[in-house]
Design an enzyme around this catalytic site. Structure first.
Site, PDB file in Angstrom:
ATOM      1  N   ARG A  65       0.828  -1.217   0.000  1.00  0.00           N
ATOM      2  CA  ARG A  65       0.000   0.000   0.000  1.00  0.00           C
ATOM      3  C   ARG A  65       0.864   1.269   0.000  1.00  0.00           C
ATOM      4  O   ARG A  65       0.521   2.265  -0.637  1.00  0.00           O
ATOM      5  CB  ARG A  65      -0.920  -0.040   1.220  1.00  0.00           C
ATOM      6  N   HIS A  69       0.514   4.465  -2.487  1.00  0.00           N
ATOM      7  CA  HIS A  69       0.274   5.832  -2.010  1.00  0.00           C
ATOM      8  C   HIS A  69       1.436   6.767  -2.344  1.00  0.00           C
ATOM      9  O   HIS A  69       1.246   7.972  -2.445  1.00  0.00           O
ATOM     10  CB  HIS A  69      -0.008   5.830  -0.506  1.00  0.00           C
ATOM     11  N   ASN A  97      -3.730   8.582   4.642  1.00  0.00           N
ATOM     12  CA  ASN A  97      -2.535   8.010   5.282  1.00  0.00           C
ATOM     13  C   ASN A  97      -2.545   8.110   6.811  1.00  0.00           C
ATOM     14  O   ASN A  97      -2.019   7.237   7.497  1.00  0.00           O
ATOM     15  CB  ASN A  97      -1.280   8.727   4.771  1.00  0.00           C
ATOM     16  N   HIS A 196      -6.357  -5.875  -2.676  1.00  0.00           N
ATOM     17  CA  HIS A 196      -7.208  -6.068  -1.494  1.00  0.00           C
ATOM     18  C   HIS A 196      -7.522  -7.547  -1.268  1.00  0.00           C
ATOM     19  O   HIS A 196      -8.450  -7.897  -0.563  1.00  0.00           O
ATOM     20  CB  HIS A 196      -8.496  -5.247  -1.623  1.00  0.00           C
TER      21      HIS A 196
HETATM   22  C1  HEM Z   1      -8.878   1.430  -6.193  1.00  0.00           C
HETATM   23  C2  HEM Z   1      -8.851   2.326  -5.247  1.00  0.00           C
HETATM   24  C3  HEM Z   1      -8.465   2.010  -3.841  1.00  0.00           C
HETATM   25  C4  HEM Z   1      -9.119   2.432  -2.727  1.00  0.00           C
HETATM   26  C5  HEM Z   1     -10.349   3.301  -2.695  1.00  0.00           C
HETATM   27  C6  HEM Z   1      -8.419   1.872  -1.591  1.00  0.00           C
HETATM   28  C7  HEM Z   1      -8.761   2.100  -0.275  1.00  0.00           C
HETATM   29  C8  HEM Z   1      -8.213   1.434   0.811  1.00  0.00           C
HETATM   30  C9  HEM Z   1      -8.626   1.619   2.181  1.00  0.00           C
HETATM   31  C10 HEM Z   1      -9.672   2.617   2.643  1.00  0.00           C
HETATM   32  C11 HEM Z   1      -7.895   0.769   2.943  1.00  0.00           C
HETATM   33  C12 HEM Z   1      -7.981   0.591   4.465  1.00  0.00           C
HETATM   34  C13 HEM Z   1      -7.223   1.682   5.155  1.00  0.00           C
HETATM   35  C14 HEM Z   1      -7.456   1.720   6.652  1.00  0.00           C
HETATM   36  O1  HEM Z   1      -8.085   0.874   7.225  1.00  0.00           O
HETATM   37  O2  HEM Z   1      -6.974   2.655   7.272  1.00  0.00           O
HETATM   38  C15 HEM Z   1      -7.035   0.028   2.056  1.00  0.00           C
HETATM   39  C16 HEM Z   1      -6.182  -0.957   2.452  1.00  0.00           C
HETATM   40  C17 HEM Z   1      -5.282  -1.560   1.601  1.00  0.00           C
HETATM   41  N1  HEM Z   1      -5.036  -1.205   0.288  1.00  0.00           N
HETATM   42 FE1  HEM Z   1      -6.224  -0.077  -0.885  1.00  0.00          FE
HETATM   43  N2  HEM Z   1      -7.371   1.132  -2.018  1.00  0.00           N
HETATM   44  C18 HEM Z   1      -7.345   1.188  -3.394  1.00  0.00           C
HETATM   45  C19 HEM Z   1      -6.402   0.615  -4.228  1.00  0.00           C
HETATM   46  C20 HEM Z   1      -5.300  -0.066  -3.773  1.00  0.00           C
HETATM   47  C21 HEM Z   1      -4.156  -0.407  -4.587  1.00  0.00           C
HETATM   48  C22 HEM Z   1      -3.983  -0.006  -6.043  1.00  0.00           C
HETATM   49  C23 HEM Z   1      -3.301  -1.090  -3.788  1.00  0.00           C
HETATM   50  C24 HEM Z   1      -1.960  -1.652  -4.112  1.00  0.00           C
HETATM   51  C25 HEM Z   1      -1.539  -1.924  -5.312  1.00  0.00           C
HETATM   52  C26 HEM Z   1      -3.918  -1.194  -2.474  1.00  0.00           C
HETATM   53  C27 HEM Z   1      -3.413  -1.893  -1.419  1.00  0.00           C
HETATM   54  C28 HEM Z   1      -4.025  -1.983  -0.187  1.00  0.00           C
HETATM   55  C29 HEM Z   1      -3.625  -2.928   0.840  1.00  0.00           C
HETATM   56  C30 HEM Z   1      -2.591  -4.023   0.677  1.00  0.00           C
HETATM   57  C31 HEM Z   1      -4.397  -2.647   1.973  1.00  0.00           C
HETATM   58  C32 HEM Z   1      -4.339  -3.335   3.353  1.00  0.00           C
HETATM   59  C33 HEM Z   1      -3.316  -2.655   4.208  1.00  0.00           C
HETATM   60  C34 HEM Z   1      -3.170  -3.236   5.598  1.00  0.00           C
HETATM   61  O3  HEM Z   1      -3.544  -4.363   5.873  1.00  0.00           O
HETATM   62  O4  HEM Z   1      -2.626  -2.508   6.435  1.00  0.00           O
HETATM   63  N3  HEM Z   1      -5.113  -0.530  -2.497  1.00  0.00           N
HETATM   64  N4  HEM Z   1      -7.219   0.492   0.765  1.00  0.00           N
END
Ligand code: HEM
Length: 328
Positions: A65, A69, A97, A196
């Site tokens: 992530r 970002h 973030n 995800h």
């Molecule tokens: C398509 C639009 C996307 C949205 C709206 C989005 C939104 C989010 C949100 C809201 C979270 C949770 C954050 C939290 O709980 O504080 C999350 C977690 C995550 N996102 Fe996304 N995301 C997107 C695309 C991506 C992309 C492109 C990647 C990587 C290539 C990614 C990788 C991750 C990962 C691995 C997590 C889990 C992190 C953890 O376990 O700490 N996301 N995302």
């Protein structure tokens, strides 16, 4: 005659400069092959150590992530890693973030380990790109040759971080437009959302989906009743987290898409990929759910594309000594 040769020479010189800048702008997998040949091995070693010392910390998903970002503000330039200072307003405080982006300490450890072997050579931006690949492949996903040669930016941009990083509550058209800013297509949106497949999200973010979706006083109708019940239970504790992929939450595979087909996406941004009025993304979700190889191939293609967003190369930027602050 003299004037003619002089202007020809000038044009040639300009072309040469432009050409050399452009060729410098190319990233390549072998960028550190002579200056830091074991950089990927060093980073993986630190990652394995971190995974073993705190298995519950989901450091792999956190690092993947961070790379996303970082790239989505002004390109993959390590700007996300800069701390607040009198001249820097850190991107770490941006909405997507703050209290959410994690893994900075592990990135520090990676940088320190790389600096011990090859001082002043490897950028923080490249460390994030290598760590993202390592996180995916160690999680059970595909592996690929990471394009390298990025340099680190000397400024951060918290305002752009707020504008450009997609949010879980964004509508699909907004998400598509945020990706399009960087030349990424709907296929990239669906393939990269497959990240995800592992990791978790804070329950706080989905409260409205569970109880009061868009002020209706009811849960989000696109959320399956089974998942709704399970999420209400998981999220009944203050400060709780929920799995992004309810089927195989810790594994990088294609089950995230199967979850979407069954209305089990955690965020509305996930579930909208399978909404009836978006035929193109529905077709992609179906394809990736049916065929993990197709998902992996597209994910790798899109990760490389994302990693290529506006890198600083040549004489631009710097190789930061400490990822948290610019060099003196
Ligand atoms: C398509 C639009 C996307 C949205 C709206 C989005 C939104 C989010 C949100 C809201 C979270 C949770 C954050 C939290 O709980 O504080 C999350 C977690 C995550 N996102 Fe996304 N995301 C997107 C695309 C991506 C992309 C492109 C990647 C990587 C290539 C990614 C990788 C991750 C990962 C691995 C997590 C889990 C992190 C953890 O376990 O700490 N996301 N995302």
């Amino acid at each position: 005659m003299f004037l003619y040769s002089f202007s020809c020479l000038t044009v040639l010189l300009i072309l040469l400069i432009v050409f050399s800048q452009e060729s410098k702008a190319q990233l390549s997998p072998g960028y550190y092959s002579t200056t830091c040949p074991n950089v990927a091995g060093i980073i993986k070693f630190v990652l394995v150590e971190a995974m073993q010392s705190a298995p519950q910390a989901r450091i792999g998903p956190a690092l993947l992530r961070l790379h996303f970002h970082d790239c989505f503000v002004r390109g993959c330039d390590g700007s996300l890693l800069l701390d607040d200072s009198p001249s820097i307003q850190s991107e770490k405080d941006a909405i997507s973030n703050a209290q959410s982006a994690r893994g900075f300490k592990v990135v520090d450890n990676m940088k320190a380990a790389v600096e011990r072997s090859c001082p002043g050579v490897v950028s923080c931006a490249d460390i994030l790109a290598i760590a993202a690949e390592a996180a995916v492949s160690m999680g059970g996903g595909p592996s690929w040759n990471v394009q390298l040669g990025r340099r680190d930016r000397r400024i951060a941009n918290a305002t752009k971080a707020n504008m450009r990083i997609p949010r879980g509550s964004d509508s699909l058209p907004v998400i598509i437009s945020k990706f399009a800013v960087f030349g990424l297509t709907i296929t990239d949106v669906v393939a990269l959302s497959g990240a995800h497949t592992f990791g978790r999200g804070r329950c706080l973010i989905i409260r409205d989906r569970l109880y009061n979706f868009r002020g209706t006083g009811k849960p989000d109708p696109t959320l399956s009743l089974v998942r709704l019940k399970a999420l209400r239970q998981t999220c009944s504790v203050n400060g709780a987290f929920a799995n992004l992929d309810p089927i195989t939450p810790n594994r990088f595979d294609n089950q995230y898409y199967t979850g979407l087909q069954n209305n089990k996406g955690l965020f509305s941004s996930d579930q909208q990929l399978f909404s009836r009025n978006m035929a193109s993304s529905v077709a992609l979700v179906n394809r990736f759910s049916n065929n993990q190889t197709a998902f992996f191939l597209n994910f790798v293609k899109s990760m490389i594309k994302m990693g290529n967003i506006m890198p600083l190369t040549g004489n631009m930027g710097e190789i930061r000594q400490n990822c948290r602050r610019v060099n003196q």
